[in-house]
Design an enzyme around this catalytic site. Structure first.
Site, PDB file in Angstrom:
ATOM      1  CE  LYS A  71      -3.881   2.116   2.470  1.00  0.00           C
ATOM      2  NZ  LYS A  71      -3.284   3.466   2.563  1.00  0.00           N
ATOM      3  NE  ARG A  84     -10.749   7.621  -1.534  1.00  0.00           N
ATOM      4  CZ  ARG A  84     -11.367   8.106  -0.467  1.00  0.00           C
ATOM      5  NH1 ARG A  84     -11.038   9.302  -0.006  1.00  0.00           N
ATOM      6  NH2 ARG A  84     -12.306   7.421   0.154  1.00  0.00           N
ATOM      7  CD  GLU A 122      -1.729   6.107  -3.124  1.00  0.00           C
ATOM      8  OE1 GLU A 122      -1.701   6.698  -2.031  1.00  0.00           O
ATOM      9  OE2 GLU A 122      -2.749   5.520  -3.569  1.00  0.00           O
ATOM     10  CB  CYS A 147      30.646  23.388  26.716  1.00  0.00           C
ATOM     11  SG  CYS A 147      30.645  21.600  26.503  1.00  0.00           S
TER      12      CYS A 147
END
Length: 785
Positions: A123, A144, A181, A415
């Site tokens: 997928k 879509r 797709e 630091c």
């Protein structure tokens, strides 16, 4: 006109066929250069005959005039979503429903029923689209949308290279809607984000967002420049049936030019479906594209019709999802860590959340530029992404969930490990004789090896397998040695004594002696290995090999000026400056002196590499000075005219104009009018003379490495040295070391325990050398084991 039309039709057919072989079959039939030639011929013919341009021509993929908005289109056959399965029991329940719906013998949740045939395919994580073909020609592309209504993106889908504008072959239905797709490969996504960063454009959180954003551009010219791909997974409306199975449909679509999944398979029964899911899951991270699951469909079209639909999803298909790669969580804090080069980088501390099946509590933020790009604040809700072995990273801030008490991320002034000052260094891009300040910056602790974090990381790198390869010194052992004050530089490793380490945690008499022996054994590194072990910024294994092979000695590597280093393959001006700056640093030079003082003997040193030494010409030298407006052609004209650097630097205006146009001539005179530029050029030329590689020098070089062009293979155990060291020695002699034996293999070195590679070598009649002969061979070329 007839001749032009015939040639246009011929070119379109030929280009369509090449596109099909390249994008669908993965079998390119001509070189890219030949394809480009045919494409440009077609483009020129169409430009001369615009009335012959058609929508299905390959030239119409480049994009057209920007739209103001997308129009709505209605799907004649709805584009429905799929039901989801998350567990194995969900899949078995789906199979049970299918067998019952088809009146087949049913089993229980663990099988035993009829074996339904299912199509299986990954997928893809992209954007679902519909492609409508009328009489074989693409007439519309649509998103879509909500399944019933989508957006017309026809101009954009035409720019996707592997979507055929006209179907191949014959026999296609008069009306054919192809569904699939549009996605972006992982490599394409990385390239897109890199190019966006270069121009200050928007970057994308993941390939899916990049694909969706690219496909829905109103300006199709932008879409045309994005690395989009299409994969077909089915059909919508169609004027007549194509095949009686889903896989048959896809195979026919492939024959008509549609790309389909290389992973498409047929499974008989739910057991084979689950096997397919597991297999794809194991290979998920190595695939070229991102997937979020596997889709299973009843293969028989007749059975699909009998099963029908429920609500808004088909009863005959399901998506078996993988654990999500992205999740929402809260950014609790940002802490800072110090790396080997002193870079101070932010790390996100997160509210623990499961991502892709693993609990994540920390994520990389890369640097402060990334923090600024994300607009990140402590307390934000963020999207975390974890893909494969990649370190989890924050990819997006959910701005609408930002709390009122969110705090900005601030770089510390000192630091966090040693308390030294943290300085901000602006990133510089050097090109064409000037330095361009970029927007990026790196923050560094100035403590160097006085900073425990930098020291530990530097030692860990120095002793690693591909560096000095000191076995028995893992990360924890290095931390102990540093914390106990026994090691404050790489050179201190070679001063360690038995009594220094025997009482340390994890050490005893045997392990202490083994460590000391391993340290002693590391005293004869190859030049490339030693350079890599030094931890020079931007110098990995391959660059270290280039330095060693080209310059031939540590002394020349240490002395090389940036302009000289740029003659080396794949070393640009920025990396050259990093290398030069490293060896200019007094502390680094002191560490190297101390290492050599402890008895290190750098191997594989000799003369200049032949290819490197032969690469120097006056024209090339002038080009590497990066004189503004003067490219390689102009530099060669200067060399032809003046024949020496001094002649170029001192040329009068009239002579300069005889060599170059006015703008370039002015640029050269202005460049050398600056004392620092003259000094830079003179220093670089002097170094070329000192190295024996000046264009006028008689060059002392390794004319031809003894094993140049040969392929060797190592198999079995090489007892007197590690396999990596044996490989280095062979590479220093010019050989390529391969991992498998073929008829082209020149020699196989077979130590104890050699297996199938030795067998194959004997079958092919390839020369075989045992370890004793190999050691003697190396000694014959001046390399001691």
């Amino acid at each position: 006109m007839t001749a032009a039309k015939d040639r246009i039709l011929e070119l379109r057919a030929e280009l369509d066929q090449h596109n099909y072989r390249y994008h669908v079959l993965d079998e390119p039939s001509i070189p890219d250069a030949e394809y480009d030639r045919l494409f440009h011929e077609l483009k020129a013919l169409e430009a001369a005959n615009p009335e012959l341009i058609t929508s299905d021509s390959p030239t119409q993929r480049v994009g057209s005039v920007a739209l103001t908005a997308f129009t709505q289109v209605r799907h004649e056959v709805p584009m429905l979503s799929l039901g989801n399965a998350f567990e194995e029991t969900d899949m078995r329940e789906f199979d049970r429903r299918v067998t019952e719906g088809l009146d087949l013998p049913a089993g229980d949740l663990f099988g035993g029923g009829a074996a339904v045939e299912y199509s299986c395919e990954p997928k893809l994580d992209g954007l679902a689209v519909s492609l409508l073909y009328q009489d074989g020609v693409l007439v519309r592309g649509a998103t879509r949308g909500d399944g019933t209504t989508g957006e017309d993106i026809s101009v954009n889908v035409r720019t996707v290279r592997n979507i055929p504008l006209k179907l191949h072959g014959t026999g296609w239905p008069a009306t054919l809607e192809v569904r699939g797709e549009v996605f972006m490969s992982k490599a394409g996504f990385e390239r897109l984000n890199a190019s966006q960063l270069e121009v200050g454009g928007k970057t994308f959180a993941n390939p899916r967002n990049a694909a969706a954003g690219s496909l829905r551009q109103l300006d199709s010219k932008i879409t045309a420049n994005r690395p989009l791909e299409f994969c077909c997974y089915g059909i919508g409306q169609v004027s007549h049936d194509i095949s009686d199975t889903h896989i048959g449909n896809l195979q026919q679509l492939k024959a008509w030019g549609m790309p389909i999944s290389h992973e498409l398979k047929l499974a008989k029964g739910i057991g084979e479906c689950l096997d397919y899911y597991r297999d794809i899951g194991e290979r998920r991270n190595s695939l070229a594209y991102e997937i979020d699951g596997v889709v299973f469909k009843v293969n028989s079209i007749a059975d699909q019709r009998e099963l029908g639909f429920r609500a808004r999803e088909p009863r005959w298909a399901i998506a078996h999802k993988f654990p999500a790669m992205e999740e929402l969580t809260e950014l609790l804090d940002v802490e800072f860590q110090v790396g080997r080069t002193g870079a101070v980088t932010p790390v996100a501390r997160l509210k623990p959340v499961k991502v892709a099946g693993v609990t994540v509590a920390n994520a990389t933020l890369h640097n402060m530029d990334e923090v600024a790009r994300l607009g990140l604040m402590i307390g934000d809700t963020v999207i975390i992404r974890r893909a494969g072995d990649v370190i989890p990273q924050v990819v997006q801030v959910v701005m609408e969930r930002r709390p009122e008490d969110a705090r900005p991320v601030q770089i510390p002034e000192s630091c966090p490990v040693c308390g030294s000052h943290v300085e901000r260094t602006q990133l510089v891009k050097r090109s064409k004789g000037k330095e361009t300040i970029s927007e990026g910056a790196v923050y560094r602790c100035v403590g160097r090896l006085a900073c425990g974090a930098q020291l530990k990381q530097a030692i860990i790198h120095f002793v690693s397998r591909r560096a000095m390869d000191i076995e028995g010194l893992g990360d924890k052992s290095v931390e102990q040695l540093v914390d106990e004050g026994l090691v404050s530089s790489p050179a201190d490793l070679y001063a360690l004594k038995f009594e220094d380490i025997v009482d340390l945690e994890g050490f005893a008499e045997v392990s202490s002696n083994k460590l000391l022996a391993a340290i002693e054994d590391s005293k004869k590194p190859g030049l490339a290995r030693f350079i890599y072990a030094l931890g020079i910024p931007d110098v990995g294994e391959e660059t270290a090999k280039v330095l060693a092979r080209s310059l031939g000695s540590l002394e020349r590597v240490q002395q090389a000026l940036p302009q000289v280093l740029t003659y080396l393959p794949d070393i640009g001006l920025e990396v050259a400056h990093e290398i030069h700056s490293f060896f200019e640093d007094a502390h680094n030079r002191q560490v190297i002196t101390e290492l050599l003082g402890h008895g290190l003997q750098i191997q594989d040193q000799g003369e200049l590499g032949a290819e490197f030494a032969a690469s120097t010409t006056l024209g090339g030298f002038l080009d590497k000075l990066h004189i503004p407006s003067v490219g390689p052609g102009g530099a060669q004209k200067l060399a032809d005219k003046f024949e020496s650097l001094e002649g170029v630097m001192n040329a009068d205006w009239l002579d300069m104009r005889q060599a170059l146009p006015e703008k370039q001539a002015n640029s050269v005179r202005e460049f050398f009018a600056l004392p620092e530029h003259r000094q830079l050029a003179e220093d670089a030329e002097k170094q070329l003379r000192d190295f024996g590689m000046h264009w006028q020098s008689e060059k002392k070089v390794v004319e031809g490495l003894p094993l140049a062009g040969e392929t060797w293979v190592l198999t079995g155990k090489v007892e007197l040295m590690s396999r990596d060291v044996a490989k280095e020695h062979l590479e220093s002699l010019g050989a390529k070391v391969a991992g498998s034996v073929s008829a082209k293999t020149h020699c196989v070195v077979a130590g104890p325990g050699a297996g199938s590679k030795l067998t194959k070598a004997n079958e092919l009649g390839v020369k075989v050398m045992d370890e004793e002969a190999f050691i003697a061979f190396l000694k014959g070329h001046g390399i001691s084991a």
